[in-house]
Scaffold this motif. Structure first.
Motif, mmCIF file in Angstrom:
data_model
loop_
_atom_site.group_PDB
_atom_site.id
_atom_site.type_symbol
_atom_site.label_atom_id
_atom_site.label_comp_id
_atom_site.label_asym_id
_atom_site.label_seq_id
_atom_site.Cartn_x
_atom_site.Cartn_y
_atom_site.Cartn_z
ATOM 1 N N TYR A 182 3.852 -3.142 11.172
ATOM 2 C CA TYR A 182 5.133 -3.807 11.410
ATOM 3 C C TYR A 182 5.084 -4.509 12.760
ATOM 4 O O TYR A 182 4.854 -3.871 13.790
ATOM 5 C CB TYR A 182 6.273 -2.790 11.365
ATOM 6 N N LYS A 183 5.307 -5.808 12.751
ATOM 7 C CA LYS A 183 5.199 -6.615 13.969
ATOM 8 C C LYS A 183 6.569 -6.924 14.545
ATOM 9 O O LYS A 183 7.455 -7.431 13.850
ATOM 10 C CB LYS A 183 4.458 -7.921 13.671
ATOM 11 N N THR A 184 6.737 -6.607 15.822
ATOM 12 C CA THR A 184 7.943 -6.972 16.566
ATOM 13 C C THR A 184 7.489 -7.688 17.831
ATOM 14 O O THR A 184 7.063 -7.051 18.786
ATOM 15 C CB THR A 184 8.786 -5.725 16.917
ATOM 16 N N GLY A 185 7.537 -9.003 17.816
ATOM 17 C CA GLY A 185 7.058 -9.771 18.961
ATOM 18 C C GLY A 185 5.565 -9.628 19.125
ATOM 19 O O GLY A 185 4.795 -9.841 18.194
ATOM 20 N N GLU A 186 5.134 -9.207 20.325
ATOM 21 C CA GLU A 186 3.707 -9.066 20.606
ATOM 22 C C GLU A 186 3.191 -7.658 20.287
ATOM 23 O O GLU A 186 2.028 -7.349 20.521
ATOM 24 C CB GLU A 186 3.426 -9.407 22.070
ATOM 25 N N VAL A 187 4.066 -6.833 19.734
ATOM 26 C CA VAL A 187 3.727 -5.437 19.434
ATOM 27 C C VAL A 187 3.610 -5.238 17.930
ATOM 28 O O VAL A 187 4.442 -5.729 17.165
ATOM 29 C CB VAL A 187 4.797 -4.485 20.005
ATOM 30 N N ILE A 188 2.568 -4.524 17.495
ATOM 31 C CA ILE A 188 2.396 -4.185 16.083
ATOM 32 C C ILE A 188 2.344 -2.667 15.962
ATOM 33 O O ILE A 188 1.528 -2.007 16.616
ATOM 34 C CB ILE A 188 1.118 -4.802 15.492
ATOM 35 N N GLY A 189 3.231 -2.116 15.150
ATOM 36 C CA GLY A 189 3.288 -0.680 14.947
ATOM 37 C C GLY A 189 2.510 -0.251 13.713
ATOM 38 O O GLY A 189 2.547 -0.926 12.684
ATOM 39 N N VAL A 190 1.793 0.866 13.839
ATOM 40 C CA VAL A 190 1.109 1.488 12.699
ATOM 41 C C VAL A 190 1.998 2.626 12.207
ATOM 42 O O VAL A 190 2.361 3.519 12.975
ATOM 43 C CB VAL A 190 -0.267 2.038 13.102
ATOM 44 N N HIS A 191 2.341 2.596 10.910
ATOM 45 C CA HIS A 191 3.257 3.588 10.356
ATOM 46 C C HIS A 191 2.749 4.084 9.007
ATOM 47 O O HIS A 191 1.972 3.404 8.331
ATOM 48 C CB HIS A 191 4.654 2.979 10.180
ATOM 49 N N GLN A 192 3.201 5.271 8.610
ATOM 50 C CA GLN A 192 2.900 5.857 7.293
ATOM 51 C C GLN A 192 1.403 5.843 6.991
ATOM 52 O O GLN A 192 0.978 5.545 5.885
ATOM 53 C CB GLN A 192 3.668 5.115 6.206
ATOM 54 N N PHE A 193 0.620 6.195 7.983
ATOM 55 C CA PHE A 193 -0.843 6.173 7.863
ATOM 56 C C PHE A 193 -1.323 7.511 7.313
ATOM 57 O O PHE A 193 -1.149 8.556 7.947
ATOM 58 C CB PHE A 193 -1.458 5.897 9.238
ATOM 59 N N GLY A 194 -1.908 7.503 6.114
ATOM 60 C CA GLY A 194 -2.341 8.758 5.522
ATOM 61 C C GLY A 194 -3.478 8.586 4.530
ATOM 62 O O GLY A 194 -3.714 7.486 4.015
ATOM 63 N N VAL A 195 -4.166 9.682 4.251
ATOM 64 C CA VAL A 195 -5.312 9.701 3.336
ATOM 65 C C VAL A 195 -5.035 10.718 2.236
ATOM 66 O O VAL A 195 -4.503 11.805 2.494
ATOM 67 C CB VAL A 195 -6.610 10.076 4.079
ATOM 68 N N ARG A 196 -5.400 10.357 0.996
ATOM 69 C CA ARG A 196 -5.253 11.288 -0.125
ATOM 70 C C ARG A 196 -5.957 12.607 0.213
ATOM 71 O O ARG A 196 -7.077 12.608 0.751
ATOM 72 C CB ARG A 196 -5.884 10.660 -1.371
#
Length: 253
Positions: A182-196
């Motif tokens: 998710y990008k907000t301006g110059e910042v990109i957030g990593v979210h809901q990161f998971g492995v089976r």
């Protein structure tokens, strides 16, 4: 960067459907009434010593996960665990809430991001989710990895958002991992990161994260931010992420 991390996180929660439950001169209370059930206080002033009305805490939904973090200041730093945060935590505990889990807010300058390996002999690739069927696979992976049920309809509504990428990690033709940028301006957030679960311990998380960081570079972000669980933090430490502050998440007991 503290404010930027929080702004990215809470802005995403609003895209998930969070609405105002209460507002006054010093605070606004936001809540997701469905998944992800996140509730938080957003300061409308940074004056230390301001007190939230006691009645606000009685408005909290029982299924809520109430996130508490250090109060931020105008320069983007945090003031540590001061009276403001302690007051919120005391009011929650007095009403039967307890600390469910903690996260660590972290950031990484894009210039320091490691690249994926030029060739991947394991047959691993990353793909942008674009169909309802792919959303279903993504939701299944995340729900299994995190131990709660993700609302697929919420994710479907985000597919056309130009600031969001819903991503699948594919190994040998099978969807094995997922994440969201998710990008907000110059910042990109990593979210809901998971492995089976069946695929954990095979280096898949590191492969997908390297691909996601490469996408952040392509997307011309300046910083990557995330909120690490205790289990996920060693990977982010390995990749060069820097600690910022703790996020305490309270749940009804």
């Amino acid at each position: 960067m503290d404010l930027a991390n929080l702004a990215n996180l809470t802005s995403l929660w609003k895209k998930y459907g969070a609405t105002e439950l209460y507002t006054d001169a010093s605070e606004t209370l936001y809540a997701n009434t469905h998944w992800p059930h996140r509730v938080w206080f957003e300061e409308t002033t940074t004056q230390e010593g301001e007190r939230i009305s006691h009645c606000v805490f009685d408005m909290l939904p029982n299924e809520a996960i109430v996130a508490v973090w250090p109060m931020t200041n105008e320069r983007g730093g945090t003031r540590g665990c001061g009276e403001h945060d302690q007051f919120i935590e005391q009011q929650l505990v007095a009403r039967g809430w307890s600390l469910g889990f903690e996260q660590t807010a972290m950031y990484l300058p894009i210039s320091d991001a490691p690249s994926p390996h030029p060739t991947d002999p394991t047959g691993f690739a990353m793909r942008l989710v674009g169909t309802v069927k792919e959303v279903g696979a993504w939701v299944e992976i995340g729900s299994e990895a995190f131990g709660y049920t993700i609302d697929g309809h919420v994710i479907e509504l985000l597919l056309g958002d130009g600031d969001i990428q819903v991503l699948l990690g594919i190994q040998n033709g099978e969807a094995v991992a997922g994440g969201l940028l998710y990008k907000t301006g110059e910042v990109i957030g990593v979210h809901q990161f998971g492995v089976r679960q069946a695929c954990q311990g095979q280096g898949i998380a590191k492969r997908l994260m390297r691909h996601m960081l490469a996408e952040c570079v392509r997307w011309q972000g300046k910083y990557v931010v995330l909120q690490a669980s205790q289990a996920g933090k060693p990977l982010y430490d390995q990749l060069g992420f820097n600690d910022q502050f703790a996020i305490k998440n309270y749940q009804k007991t």
